[in-house]
Design an enzyme around this catalytic site. Structure first.
Site, PDB file in Angstrom:
ATOM      1  N   HIS A 145      -7.025 -16.956  10.039  1.00 39.64           N
ATOM      2  CA  HIS A 145      -7.397 -17.847   8.840  1.00 39.64           C
ATOM      3  C   HIS A 145      -7.328 -19.548   9.243  1.00 39.64           C
ATOM      4  O   HIS A 145      -6.686 -19.207   9.939  1.00 39.64           O
ATOM      5  CB  HIS A 145      -5.793 -17.001   7.801  1.00 39.64           C
TER       6      HIS A 145
ATOM      7  N   ARG B 192     -13.292 -10.868   4.815  1.00 40.11           N
ATOM      8  CA  ARG B 192     -12.837 -10.704   3.796  1.00 40.11           C
ATOM      9  C   ARG B 192     -12.850 -11.795   2.936  1.00 40.11           C
ATOM     10  O   ARG B 192     -12.746 -12.251   2.722  1.00 40.11           O
ATOM     11  CB  ARG B 192     -11.440  -9.981   3.953  1.00 40.11           C
TER      12      ARG B 192
ATOM     13  N   HIS C  92      -5.270 -12.542  10.993  1.00 37.25           N
ATOM     14  CA  HIS C  92      -4.796 -13.163   9.527  1.00 37.25           C
ATOM     15  C   HIS C  92      -5.030 -12.223   9.820  1.00 37.25           C
ATOM     16  O   HIS C  92      -4.098 -11.628   8.426  1.00 37.25           O
ATOM     17  CB  HIS C  92      -5.311 -14.164   8.484  1.00 37.25           C
TER      18      HIS C  92
ATOM     19  N   ALA D  86       2.328 -12.462   1.371  1.00 31.72           N
ATOM     20  CA  ALA D  86       1.286 -13.116   0.611  1.00 31.72           C
ATOM     21  C   ALA D  86       1.071 -13.717  -0.479  1.00 31.72           C
ATOM     22  O   ALA D  86       2.559 -14.417  -0.981  1.00 31.72           O
ATOM     23  CB  ALA D  86       0.635 -11.578   0.000  1.00 31.72           C
TER      24      ALA D  86
ATOM     25  N   GLU E 286     -10.193 -19.782  -5.430  1.00 28.35           N
ATOM     26  CA  GLU E 286      -9.980 -19.678  -3.784  1.00 28.35           C
ATOM     27  C   GLU E 286     -11.616 -19.654  -3.492  1.00 28.35           C
ATOM     28  O   GLU E 286     -12.109 -19.574  -3.904  1.00 28.35           O
ATOM     29  CB  GLU E 286      -9.246 -18.326  -2.893  1.00 28.35           C
TER      30      GLU E 286
ATOM     31  N   ARG F 154     -13.884 -18.208   4.646  1.00 30.49           N
ATOM     32  CA  ARG F 154     -13.373 -18.415   5.700  1.00 30.49           C
ATOM     33  C   ARG F 154     -13.090 -18.505   7.050  1.00 30.49           C
ATOM     34  O   ARG F 154     -13.237 -19.155   8.196  1.00 30.49           O
ATOM     35  CB  ARG F 154     -12.199 -17.254   5.240  1.00 30.49           C
TER      36      ARG F 154
ATOM     37  N   ALA G  27       0.761  -1.194  -0.023  1.00 30.78           N
ATOM     38  CA  ALA G  27       0.121   0.096  -0.468  1.00 30.78           C
ATOM     39  C   ALA G  27       0.882   1.346   0.128  1.00 30.78           C
ATOM     40  O   ALA G  27       0.873   2.242  -0.887  1.00 30.78           O
ATOM     41  CB  ALA G  27      -0.557  -0.181   1.175  1.00 30.78           C
TER      42      ALA G  27
HETATM   43  C1  LIG Z   1       0.795 -14.643   5.438  1.00 30.99           C
HETATM   44  C2  LIG Z   1      -0.096 -13.681   4.710  1.00 30.99           C
HETATM   45  C3  LIG Z   1      -1.145 -14.069   3.532  1.00 30.99           C
HETATM   46  C4  LIG Z   1      -0.981 -13.224   2.708  1.00 30.99           C
HETATM   47  N1  LIG Z   1      -2.208 -14.131   1.228  1.00 30.99           N
HETATM   48  C5  LIG Z   1      -2.917 -13.292   0.379  1.00 30.99           C
HETATM   49  C6  LIG Z   1      -3.422 -12.760  -0.939  1.00 30.99           C
HETATM   50  O1  LIG Z   1      -2.498 -14.288  -1.313  1.00 30.99           O
HETATM   51  N2  LIG Z   1      -3.255 -12.228  -1.237  1.00 30.99           N
HETATM   52  C7  LIG Z   1      -4.417 -11.288  -0.849  1.00 30.99           C
HETATM   53  O2  LIG Z   1      -4.872 -10.091  -1.335  1.00 30.99           O
HETATM   54  N3  LIG Z   1      -3.728 -10.745   0.247  1.00 30.99           N
HETATM   55  C8  LIG Z   1      -3.059 -11.302   1.516  1.00 30.99           C
HETATM   56  N4  LIG Z   1      -2.723 -11.201   2.619  1.00 30.99           N
HETATM   57  C9  LIG Z   1      -3.580  -9.951   3.191  1.00 30.99           C
HETATM   58  C10 LIG Z   1      -2.412  -8.324   2.156  1.00 30.99           C
HETATM   59  O3  LIG Z   1      -0.805  -9.513   2.470  1.00 30.99           O
HETATM   60  C11 LIG Z   1      -2.145  -7.575   3.275  1.00 30.99           C
HETATM   61  O4  LIG Z   1      -3.704  -7.565   3.918  1.00 30.99           O
HETATM   62  C12 LIG Z   1      -1.693  -6.826   2.265  1.00 30.99           C
HETATM   63  O5  LIG Z   1       0.061  -6.551   2.165  1.00 30.99           O
HETATM   64  C13 LIG Z   1      -1.248  -5.033   3.172  1.00 30.99           C
HETATM   65  O6  LIG Z   1      -0.894  -4.615   3.018  1.00 30.99           O
HETATM   66  P1  LIG Z   1      -0.073  -3.049   3.692  1.00 30.99           P
HETATM   67  O7  LIG Z   1       0.713  -1.684   2.558  1.00 30.99           O
HETATM   68  O8  LIG Z   1      -1.498  -2.456   3.915  1.00 30.99           O
HETATM   69  O9  LIG Z   1       0.571  -3.539   5.337  1.00 30.99           O
HETATM   70  P2  LIG Z   1       2.190  -4.466   5.119  1.00 30.99           P
HETATM   71  O10 LIG Z   1       2.406  -4.704   3.792  1.00 30.99           O
HETATM   72  O11 LIG Z   1       2.069  -5.076   6.318  1.00 30.99           O
HETATM   73  O12 LIG Z   1       3.117  -3.252   5.114  1.00 30.99           O
HETATM   74  C14 LIG Z   1       3.161  -2.469   6.120  1.00 30.99           C
HETATM   75  C15 LIG Z   1       3.872  -1.855   6.618  1.00 30.99           C
HETATM   76  O13 LIG Z   1       4.016  -0.334   7.469  1.00 30.99           O
HETATM   77  C16 LIG Z   1       5.451  -0.431   8.172  1.00 30.99           C
HETATM   78  N5  LIG Z   1       5.074   0.490   9.640  1.00 30.99           N
HETATM   79  C17 LIG Z   1       4.154  -0.167  10.566  1.00 30.99           C
HETATM   80  N6  LIG Z   1       4.352   0.968  11.487  1.00 30.99           N
HETATM   81  C18 LIG Z   1       4.810   1.692  11.417  1.00 30.99           C
HETATM   82  C19 LIG Z   1       5.846   2.533  11.730  1.00 30.99           C
HETATM   83  N7  LIG Z   1       5.337   3.051  13.153  1.00 30.99           N
HETATM   84  N8  LIG Z   1       6.180   3.595  10.857  1.00 30.99           N
HETATM   85  C20 LIG Z   1       6.490   3.199   9.575  1.00 30.99           C
HETATM   86  N9  LIG Z   1       6.597   2.518   9.139  1.00 30.99           N
HETATM   87  C21 LIG Z   1       5.670   1.101  10.138  1.00 30.99           C
HETATM   88  C22 LIG Z   1       6.031  -1.680   7.954  1.00 30.99           C
HETATM   89  O14 LIG Z   1       7.148  -1.862   8.768  1.00 30.99           O
HETATM   90  C23 LIG Z   1       5.537  -2.006   7.255  1.00 30.99           C
HETATM   91  O15 LIG Z   1       6.291  -1.029   6.016  1.00 30.99           O
HETATM   92  C24 LIG Z   1      -2.088 -12.013   3.526  1.00 30.99           C
HETATM   93  C25 LIG Z   1      -1.343 -12.194   4.528  1.00 30.99           C
HETATM   94  C26 LIG Z   1      -0.526 -12.766   5.208  1.00 30.99           C
HETATM   95  C27 LIG Z   1       0.418 -12.311   6.261  1.00 30.99           C
END
Ligand SMILES: Cc1cc2nc3c(=O)[nH]c(=O)nc-3n(C[C@H](O)[C@H](O)[C@H](O)COP(=O)(O)OP(=O)(O)OC[C@H]3O[C@@H](n4cnc5c(N)ncnc54)[C@H](O)[C@@H]3O)c2cc1C
Length: 537
Positions: free
Chosen positions: A245, A385, A350, A61, A129, A291, A29
């Protein structure tokens, strides 16, 4: 990890106004938001605690990204499945907008350099899925989708001259001016505390799994961004809605006392692998149900003293390592060969459906603050979700937020440098704000707010978590999660109350920092919180 006590008093090493936008977090994101902003000519500074992409849910993911690309599919069908899975709380407009954007999201990721699995003719292979009515899961390296899209987004961000990444920086609070507009962040880095001011701040800090004893998330995903937003005056919607999950590997990560469990993707069940009990009999009638349904089924079997397995030897056998190399490696690290051994599984926290309330442009209800990805509640996921919709949402919402910021907070700061800053967290030390939840708090929250919940357990956990929540971000989020779970006096999607097994009216819950103070003002012990229970808004 707790900061040393002297950290809060260390001299500020930097105070500057950065041009354009600050993005907090470098998962998919945050990186997608940075790229979308930079491609619109807005300079961006990305802040993250370790190297970009590392330690994120994004890189973990597996299954893929949902997009209606098949000849028999249409975004309308994808939206319909999303709404059906969401237990009555999905915003249909949001579902239609994001599912319509999905084919473009896949193309955007390819432009940034991601390679997805395809056949010899170059046609994308589409997986199936749970609760999807069509094959529509785009994937990479079998089950390595997150690693591939994160790799590509990191490389694209590093290559873009408009993006500056500051790694090793942990944001500890948001700064607001006298009109309660967010104007920057306070952070800690290797050299000490720093203050960075910007025309726009985007939170992209991920989910809350690290608040629970068993999770598939990195343990640093404990809702830091929710706490930052709450302390700046933002509201959180449906904080209690956490997806468990059903099939985390029932063995911890190798060599780690972390408690993070490797995920065995739903795509494995999509390939026909059944869930079985120890005697080989089916554990569930429909292993590809939603799920929440499968998680409750697995949980019930475990509670009844059974063990639950994915029967990979009987179905995929040696195909397992070709189709699911990441999962195979995780199993091998735990001493299992999934071609020959059944994989033991259990539910684990999850994905967070709740989050900071945002509108279609990613704006929170605090001026100057946007939220994107898992930290935000767009209305797409409802109470449950649909698999593979979150990577999709992260990229789609990044585009929406970037377009809004580009229109309203152009590269040259649209606002004069702030004066009279009101630090919303002035009474809280940086030491406390950086806390990670303790093992006992994680156990407490999982016991009370796990797959099955009830009022007395939630109330008891809330009373304990309330202590010290003013000064501890993880406790603040955990406490408010129990408050929201108490308010939802019904069962819906991932939120199942054994004392309220029926669904009530479909409505959201909201919490803000006032809920902490309301409880503090009760003065007569914690029993007064009961008065707040049932007031879902
Ligand atoms: C094992 C697993 C498998 C998954 N498989 C899928 C899939 O196949 N398909 C799908 O759609 N979704 C999947 N998901 C869900 C999906 O991966 C996540 O919802 C999505 O990647 C979240 O992205 P994000 O960028 O919001 O958060 P994240 O990828 O978690 O990134 C968060 C970022 O914020 C940073 N951060 C946090 N707090 C602070 C702070 N205070 N200061 C500075 N930086 C900070 C972290 O270090 C990190 O860099 C899966 C999740 C997991 C755990």
């Amino acid at each position: 990890m707790r900061q040393p006590a002297h950290a809060a008093t260390r001299r500020e090493v930097c105070r500057e106004f950065v041009p354009g936008a600050l993005v907090v977090g470098a998962g998919l994101a945050g990186l997608a938001t940075a790229l979308e902003l930079a491609e619109r000519g807005i300079p961006v500074t990305v802040l993250c605690p370790s190297t970009p992409g590392a330690g994120t849910s994004s890189e973990l993911a597996q299954g893929g990204i949902a997009a209606a690309l098949g000849a028999d599919d249409h975004p309308r069908l994808h939206a319909r499945d999303t709404v059906r899975a969401g237990g009555g709380l999905v915003d249909g407009c949001v579902a239609r907008r994001i599912t319509a954007a999905a084919p473009g999201v896949v193309a955007q990721l390819q432009r940034w350099g991601a390679t997805f699995d395809s056949d010899d003719a170059g046609t994308l292979r589409l997986g199936l899925e749970g609760a999807h009515g069509r094959h529509r899961i785009v994937h990479a390296a079998g089950d390595g989708t997150g690693a591939e899209v994160t790799r590509a987004a990191v490389a694209a961000a590093r290559a873009h001259p408009g993006i500056q990444v500051r790694a090793g920086v942990h944001v500890t609070r948001l700064l607001t001016d006298a009109s309660h507009t967010v104007v920057g962040v306070q952070a800690t880095g290797a050299l000490g505390p720093m203050t960075l001011l910007a025309a726009a701040v985007v939170l992209a800090t991920g989910g809350v799994g690290g608040l629970f004893a068993h999770t598939t998330n990195p343990l640093d995903s404990w809702g830091a961004g929710l706490a930052l937003g709450l302390r700046a005056g933002a509201r959180v919607r449906d904080l209690e809605l956490v997806q468990f999950h059903p099939t985390a590997l029932a063995a911890p990560s190798p060599g780690a006392a972390t408690g993070r469990l490797p995920l065995i993707s739903e795509a494995v069940r999509g390939e026909g692998v059944p869930l079985v009990l120890e005697d080989g009999s089916p554990a569930l009638a429909d292993p590809l149900a939603g799920r929440d349904v499968v998680a409750r089924g697995v949980w019930a079997a475990l509670r009844a003293g059974h063990r639950v397995y994915l029967d990979t030897p009987a179905t995929l056998g040696t195909d397992m390592s070709r189709r699911f190399p990441t999962i195979t490696a995780a199993c091998r690290a735990a001493g299992l060969d999934p071609a020959a051994d059944r994989i033991p599984v259990r539910p684990a926290a999850h994905y967070h459906m709740g989050g900071l309330v945002v509108d279609a442009r990613g704006r929170t209800d605090v001026a100057g603050l946007w939220a994107v990805g898992e930290v935000a509640s767009t209305g797409l996921h409802g109470a449950n979700r649909l698999a593979s919709n979150s990577l999709l949402e992260a990229v789609a919402a990044a585009g929406h937020a970037a377009a809004d910021i580009a229109a309203h907070a152009p590269g040259a700061p649209s606002r004069p440098a702030p004066t009279g800053l009101a630090d919303v967290s002035a009474d809280v030390s940086a030491t406390a704000l950086r806390s990670r939840p303790s093992a006992s708090d994680r156990g407490l929250l999982e016991e009370a707010a796990g797959v099955l919940r009830d009022g007395p357990s939630l109330l008891a956990a809330a009373a304990r978590l309330r202590e010290g929540a003013e000064h501890d971000d993880a406790r603040l989020v955990a406490y408010l999660l129990t408050v929201a779970a108490l308010r939802r006096t019904e069962s819906r999607g991932a939120h199942q109350r054994t004392d309220h097994p029926e669904a009530g009216p479909a409505q959201h819950t909201y919490v803000d920092l006032g809920d902490l103070h309301d409880a503090a003002e009760l003065g007569t012990g914690f029993a007064g919180l009961v008065g707040l229970v049932g007031s879902a808004s």
